[in-house]
Design an enzyme around this catalytic site. Structure first.
Site, PDB file in Angstrom:
ATOM      1  N   PRO A   9       0.786  -1.230   0.000  1.00 37.53           N
ATOM      2  CA  PRO A   9       0.000   0.000   0.000  1.00 37.53           C
ATOM      3  C   PRO A   9       0.823   1.287   0.000  1.00 37.53           C
ATOM      4  O   PRO A   9       1.832   1.391   0.690  1.00 37.53           O
ATOM      5  CB  PRO A   9      -0.824  -0.098   1.296  1.00 37.53           C
ATOM      6  CG  PRO A   9      -0.130  -1.117   2.125  1.00 37.53           C
ATOM      7  CD  PRO A   9       0.507  -2.077   1.164  1.00 37.53           C
ATOM      8  N   ARG A  17       5.240  12.716  -2.189  1.00 37.12           N
ATOM      9  CA  ARG A  17       5.651  13.358  -0.935  1.00 37.12           C
ATOM     10  C   ARG A  17       6.763  12.564  -0.279  1.00 37.12           C
ATOM     11  O   ARG A  17       7.083  11.467  -0.699  1.00 37.12           O
ATOM     12  CB  ARG A  17       4.462  13.455   0.019  1.00 37.12           C
ATOM     13  CG  ARG A  17       3.635  14.681  -0.261  1.00 37.12           C
ATOM     14  CD  ARG A  17       2.939  15.152   0.980  1.00 37.12           C
ATOM     15  NE  ARG A  17       1.520  14.827   0.904  1.00 37.12           N
ATOM     16  CZ  ARG A  17       0.749  14.645   1.957  1.00 37.12           C
ATOM     17  NH1 ARG A  17       1.250  14.697   3.161  1.00 37.12           N
ATOM     18  NH2 ARG A  17      -0.518  14.380   1.809  1.00 37.12           N
ATOM     19  N   GLU A  97      12.546  -9.790   1.232  1.00 40.62           N
ATOM     20  CA  GLU A  97      11.806  -8.591   1.638  1.00 40.62           C
ATOM     21  C   GLU A  97      12.648  -7.355   1.318  1.00 40.62           C
ATOM     22  O   GLU A  97      13.857  -7.347   1.572  1.00 40.62           O
ATOM     23  CB  GLU A  97      11.555  -8.697   3.149  1.00 40.62           C
ATOM     24  CG  GLU A  97      10.845  -7.515   3.766  1.00 40.62           C
ATOM     25  CD  GLU A  97      10.684  -7.703   5.280  1.00 40.62           C
ATOM     26  OE1 GLU A  97      10.946  -8.827   5.804  1.00 40.62           O
ATOM     27  OE2 GLU A  97      10.301  -6.728   5.948  1.00 40.62           O
TER      28      GLU A  97
HETATM   29  O1  CA2 Z   1      10.689   1.837   3.127  1.00 40.46           O
HETATM   30  C1  CA2 Z   1       9.787   1.156   2.602  1.00 40.46           C
HETATM   31  O2  CA2 Z   1       9.872   0.680   1.475  1.00 40.46           O
HETATM   32  C2  CA2 Z   1       8.476   0.956   3.370  1.00 40.46           C
HETATM   33  O3  CA2 Z   1       8.034  -0.376   3.119  1.00 40.46           O
HETATM   34  C3  CA2 Z   1       7.502   1.980   2.790  1.00 40.46           C
HETATM   35  C4  CA2 Z   1       6.153   2.049   3.495  1.00 40.46           C
HETATM   36  C5  CA2 Z   1       6.334   2.120   5.017  1.00 40.46           C
HETATM   37  O4  CA2 Z   1       5.067   2.007   5.655  1.00 40.46           O
HETATM   38  C6  CA2 Z   1       7.266   1.042   5.552  1.00 40.46           C
HETATM   39  O5  CA2 Z   1       7.423   1.215   6.956  1.00 40.46           O
HETATM   40  C7  CA2 Z   1       8.620   1.115   4.879  1.00 40.46           C
HETATM   41  C8  CA2 Z   1       5.360   3.269   2.978  1.00 40.46           C
HETATM   42  C9  CA2 Z   1       5.052   3.200   1.481  1.00 40.46           C
HETATM   43  C10 CA2 Z   1       4.912   4.489   0.762  1.00 40.46           C
HETATM   44  O6  CA2 Z   1       4.571   5.608   1.538  1.00 40.46           O
HETATM   45  C11 CA2 Z   1       4.516   6.858   1.003  1.00 40.46           C
HETATM   46  C12 CA2 Z   1       4.363   7.895   1.898  1.00 40.46           C
HETATM   47  C13 CA2 Z   1       4.311   9.184   1.442  1.00 40.46           C
HETATM   48  C14 CA2 Z   1       4.392   9.467   0.083  1.00 40.46           C
HETATM   49  C15 CA2 Z   1       4.546   8.441  -0.808  1.00 40.46           C
HETATM   50  C16 CA2 Z   1       4.598   7.129  -0.356  1.00 40.46           C
END
Ligand code: CA2
Length: 141
Positions: A9, A17, A97
């Site tokens: 997600p 952002r 992962e």
């Molecule tokens: O660092 C990663 O790849 C994560 O899996 C990304 C997730 C986060 O919940 C995990 O802790 C680490 C978040 C996905 C994307 O989030 C966004 C937030 C703001 C703007 C665009 C994408």
């Protein structure tokens, strides 16, 4: 060799952002990078992204007998989803992962990963390169 790459997600919102954490490139650029990496390595990849836990469970189940490896960035479900962990265990496909950011140097709640209880390897904090590293690991290259 066939590898399924799953992104969870909000990764489809990349580039919109939080560039300091996730970089400034968008999701289309990530998918392009993964396809180019797979071409360079010489492995077949299928890409899947969903914002829905059940859809991710479904695609993992449907990988049984079809894919030789899974690369998964479960995004927020990393830290919450027993269902995704159980699906990975059920299909028993070698899994790596990946996280774009370094989940160990951020919020405390990001340090625990259910998926890590099954994944053979975790690449976190290498940006897009983590996906290429995961493909290389699974293909032994
Ligand atoms: O660092 C990663 O790849 C994560 O899996 C990304 C997730 C986060 O919940 C995990 O802790 C680490 C978040 C996905 C994307 O989030 C966004 C937030 C703001 C703007 C665009 C994408």
């Amino acid at each position: 060799m066939k590898i399924l790459v799953i992104n969870g997600p909000n990764l489809n919102m990349l580039g919109i952002r939080e560039p300091a954490i996730y970089g400034s490139q968008n999701f289309a650029a990530l998918e392009r990078f993964i396809r180019e990496s797979a071409n360079a390595i010489g492995v077949d990849v299928s890409l899947f992204q969903s914002n829905h836990e059940g859809e991710i469970v479904d695609v993992i189940q449907s990988a049984y007998g079809v894919f030789d490896g899974i690369v998964i960035n479960p995004a927020a479900y990393t830290h919450t989803s027993v269902a995704i962990l159980d699906a990975l265990k059920a299909v028993s496909i070698p899994t790596v992962e990946v996280h774009i950011s370094d989940i160990n140097s951020r919020d405390e709640f990001r340090r625990f990963s259910f998926v890590s209880l099954y994944a053979e390897k975790v690449y976190a904090g290498y940006g897009f390169d983590g996906y290429k590293m995961a493909l290389e690991y699974l293909t032994g290259k």
